[in-house]
Design a protein around this motif. Structure first.
Motif, mmCIF file in Angstrom:
data_model
loop_
_atom_site.group_PDB
_atom_site.id
_atom_site.type_symbol
_atom_site.label_atom_id
_atom_site.label_comp_id
_atom_site.label_asym_id
_atom_site.label_seq_id
_atom_site.Cartn_x
_atom_site.Cartn_y
_atom_site.Cartn_z
ATOM 1 N N PRO A 113 0.917 -1.327 -0.025
ATOM 2 C CA PRO A 113 0.050 -0.016 0.022
ATOM 3 C C PRO A 113 0.849 1.253 -0.063
ATOM 4 N N LEU A 114 0.659 2.277 -0.756
ATOM 5 C CA LEU A 114 1.207 3.617 -0.672
ATOM 6 C C LEU A 114 0.293 4.539 -0.140
ATOM 7 N N ASP A 115 0.796 5.266 0.968
ATOM 8 C CA ASP A 115 0.004 6.215 1.847
ATOM 9 C C ASP A 115 -0.128 7.349 0.705
ATOM 10 N N PRO A 116 -1.209 8.039 0.881
ATOM 11 C CA PRO A 116 -1.387 9.386 -0.059
ATOM 12 C C PRO A 116 -0.201 10.236 0.126
ATOM 13 N N LEU A 117 0.267 10.270 1.405
ATOM 14 C CA LEU A 117 1.195 11.285 1.843
ATOM 15 C C LEU A 117 2.449 11.122 0.984
ATOM 16 N N GLU A 118 2.888 9.802 0.539
ATOM 17 C CA GLU A 118 3.931 9.335 -0.036
ATOM 18 C C GLU A 118 4.040 9.791 -1.581
ATOM 19 N N PRO A 125 10.466 10.494 -3.165
ATOM 20 C CA PRO A 125 10.925 9.157 -2.625
ATOM 21 C C PRO A 125 10.026 8.998 -1.090
ATOM 22 N N PRO A 126 9.282 7.902 -1.006
ATOM 23 C CA PRO A 126 8.264 7.703 0.140
ATOM 24 C C PRO A 126 8.876 8.003 1.455
ATOM 25 N N ARG A 127 10.251 7.046 1.705
ATOM 26 C CA ARG A 127 10.885 7.261 2.874
ATOM 27 C C ARG A 127 11.540 8.526 3.281
ATOM 28 N N LEU A 128 11.624 9.340 2.220
ATOM 29 C CA LEU A 128 12.488 10.645 2.340
ATOM 30 C C LEU A 128 11.218 11.606 2.742
ATOM 31 N N VAL A 129 10.024 11.337 2.500
ATOM 32 C CA VAL A 129 8.676 11.967 2.726
ATOM 33 C C VAL A 129 8.653 11.582 4.426
ATOM 34 N N GLU A 130 8.757 10.217 4.575
ATOM 35 C CA GLU A 130 8.594 9.829 6.155
ATOM 36 C C GLU A 130 9.337 10.648 7.004
ATOM 37 N N SER A 131 10.542 10.826 6.613
ATOM 38 C CA SER A 131 11.773 11.453 7.420
ATOM 39 C C SER A 131 11.296 12.901 7.779
ATOM 40 N N GLY A 132 10.300 13.464 7.015
ATOM 41 C CA GLY A 132 10.047 14.960 7.351
ATOM 42 C C GLY A 132 10.982 16.101 6.541
ATOM 43 N N PHE A 133 11.786 15.388 5.445
ATOM 44 C CA PHE A 133 12.455 16.150 4.583
ATOM 45 C C PHE A 133 11.916 17.106 3.945
ATOM 46 N N TYR A 134 10.750 16.869 3.299
ATOM 47 C CA TYR A 134 9.927 17.737 2.522
ATOM 48 C C TYR A 134 9.171 18.425 3.308
ATOM 49 N N ALA A 262 16.628 7.497 0.694
ATOM 50 C CA ALA A 262 16.282 8.410 -0.539
ATOM 51 C C ALA A 262 15.847 7.723 -1.795
ATOM 52 N N ALA A 263 15.769 6.138 -1.920
ATOM 53 C CA ALA A 263 15.583 5.505 -2.898
ATOM 54 C C ALA A 263 13.984 5.683 -3.187
ATOM 55 N N MET A 264 13.720 5.358 -4.586
ATOM 56 C CA MET A 264 12.504 5.393 -4.987
ATOM 57 C C MET A 264 11.479 4.053 -4.180
ATOM 58 N N GLU A 266 10.196 1.448 -5.467
ATOM 59 C CA GLU A 266 10.513 0.190 -5.702
ATOM 60 C C GLU A 266 11.710 -0.517 -5.195
ATOM 61 N N VAL A 267 12.392 0.505 -4.588
ATOM 62 C CA VAL A 267 13.835 -0.017 -3.806
ATOM 63 C C VAL A 267 13.379 -0.201 -2.479
ATOM 64 N N PRO A 268 13.458 -1.272 -1.870
ATOM 65 C CA PRO A 268 13.034 -1.720 -0.350
ATOM 66 C C PRO A 268 14.025 -1.021 0.544
ATOM 67 N N LYS A 269 13.641 -0.405 1.581
ATOM 68 C CA LYS A 269 14.688 -0.152 2.674
ATOM 69 C C LYS A 269 15.169 -1.256 3.599
ATOM 70 N N ILE A 270 16.297 -1.389 3.548
ATOM 71 C CA ILE A 270 17.015 -2.633 4.432
ATOM 72 C C ILE A 270 17.214 -2.127 5.683
#
Length: 463
Positions: A113-118, A125-134, A262-264, A266-270
């Motif tokens: 699932p993709l959260d609308p915020l992402e 990049p979703p995980r960069l969004v999650e970090s509060g960067f943007y 910062a990956a897009m 489709e690249v999983p965070k390890i």
């Protein structure tokens, strides 16, 4: 049979009391992970076996979906299986003498699932969004360097520490000798503020290391590959809470986000959590780092394979763990003094096996990931153009050396990527020098022309 039902059946047949379980010998826990819908083996699934004390073993399934844990003491465990694209599976497991021959682990496919915020801003990049960067960027807290800018400007750098001056070109820091630097919320060292000395390495390829001086920080040992985005904050400005301290208030802070973050999409965070030792008598932990053999930069998400004999010496216990985002690994609860064989792998690249004693030592493992380059060349008499024999070739700030043969040729092999200053030393001739740029796996050719101090037609160095 679903795994949960299988685990409960195992628990029912394994014995009724903790004392009975403790008296049993260690067993081998094996199984196969398959797709619940198609029955196809699931390769690359992470399988974790955790006991109540928090000690965790981890392995990854192979091409046939198989996994194995050797010499597992009887008792209650939690078995977890994770693979991108499938539901996470976690269940209790009672290990005992009456265990079945093999576990049948079936994973159910799951859409990610993709959260609308992402996804509300294309390309973020979703995980960069999650970090509060943007969010911080839109509120104007500091200076923000997005993944596209980082990727375009880090080319040509090997060490992360050498990249700091480029970042400060966009947002100069105060004239502090120690500006704190963070990577994925963790402090990794300090860099010099703009206008102070000592912020640039004289040896970016790290081919020479002095025996004197303080030990390097993570900032000096990590590569530019690690960084995917950056935030720079001046002194006294609003900044994230994890970087908020007296030092950052005085000198500002540089916050880096790794490529994993910062990956897009489709690249999983390890995300690798290192095990914690239980502190049982007679057991020790073994830890260290995995690094690139050529550049000596640390490798996140590398696999470390360990093997050591059981107390009887008839079998070997094999364990596979992964390095965290800073290239660290840890093996917990090893028999003190046991000879442990270690090897590291990073993608298709594998390092040599190393035998060490389990004594709590810090063991560094290397993997040949970056192809080294080489410099071949010719030393000639500047006047006659004839080759010069016995010319000593040196490379500034490194231990690389060579001597020309009868044809004036020389070769310097195994050079990490970077910029080098090559010099000559030849009796009766002035020294010549040439700066070369060595890329990964590249062979660079140079011609070094030496001017004679005496006879113009010399063809050999004097003693």
């Amino acid at each position: 049979m679903p795994l949960l039902a299988l685990a409960l059946a195992w628990a029912a047949g394994a014995g009724s009391g903790a004392a009975a379980a403790a008296a049993q010998d260690p067993v081998r826990v094996v199984g196969t992970v398959t797709d619940d819908g198609t029955g196809a083996p699931v390769e690359g699934a992470t399988v974790r076996l955790a006991d109540p004390s928090g000690s965790v073993r981890e392995t990854v399934t192979g091409s046939e979906g198989a996994f194995a844990f050797e010499a597992v003491p009887p008792g209650a465990y939690v078995l977890g299986v994770r693979r991108i694209g499938y539901e996470v599976l976690s269940t209790t497991l009672e290990v005992g003498r009456d265990a079945p021959g093999s576990l049948d682990v079936r994973l159910r496919p799951q859409a990610i699932p993709l959260d609308p915020l992402e996804v509300d801003v294309e390309g973020r990049p979703p995980r960069l969004v999650e970090s509060g960067f943007y969010q911080r960027m839109e509120e104007g807290w500091g200076t923000y360097l997005e993944p596209e800018w980082i990727e375009a400007n880090k080319a040509g750098y090997v060490r992360l520490s050498d990249f700091m001056s480029t970042l400060q070109g966009r947002a100069p820091m105060p004239r502090c000798p120690d500006v704190p630097v963070y990577l994925d919320r963790k402090p990794i060292g300090t860099t010099s503020g703009s206008g102070t000395s000592g912020g640039r390495s004289i040896n970016p390829a790290a081919t020479y290391r002095s025996a004197a001086g303080p030990p390097p920080t993570l900032l000096e040992e990590l590569s530019t590959f690690e960084v995917g985005a950056a935030e720079l904050y001046s002194a006294g400005t609003k900044m994230p809470w994890f970087a908020w301290n007296g030092k950052s208030m005085e000198c500002g802070a540089i916050i880096l986000w790794s490529n994993w973050t910062a990956a897009m999409a489709e690249v999983p965070k390890i995300d690798v959590a290192l095990c914690e030792p239980t502190g049982r008598p007679g057991e020790v932990a073994l830890e260290g780092f995995v690094e690139d053999e050529v550049t000596a930069v640390r490798l996140p998400a590398a696999h470390v394979i360990s093997s050591y004999p059981t107390s009887g010496g008839l079998e070997r216990v094999e364990t596979v763990v992964r390095t965290d985002s800073l290239g660290r690994y840890r093996l917990c609860d090893l028999p003190a003094g046991a000879e442990v064989e270690l090897a590291a792998a990073y993608g298709p690249h594998a390092g040599d096996r190393l035998a060490v004693a389990a004594a709590g030592a810090d063991v560094r493992l290397s993997v040949p990931v970056t192809p080294p380059g080489s410099v071949t060349g010719l030393a000639i008499n500047e006047v006659t153009g004839q080759p010069l024999e016995a010319v000593r070739i040196t490379v500034d700030d490194t231990d690389f050396r060579a001597v020309t043969n009868r044809t004036g040729a020389f070769s310097l092999e195994g050079l990490p990527p970077g910029s080098y200053r090559i010099r000559t030393l030849c009796g009766g001739f002035d020294s010549a020098a040439e700066t070369v740029e060595v890329a990964e796996g590249a062979q660079v050719r140079v011609v070094l022309a030496l001017r004679s101090k005496g006879s113009a037609r010399r063809s050999r160095c004097s003693a």
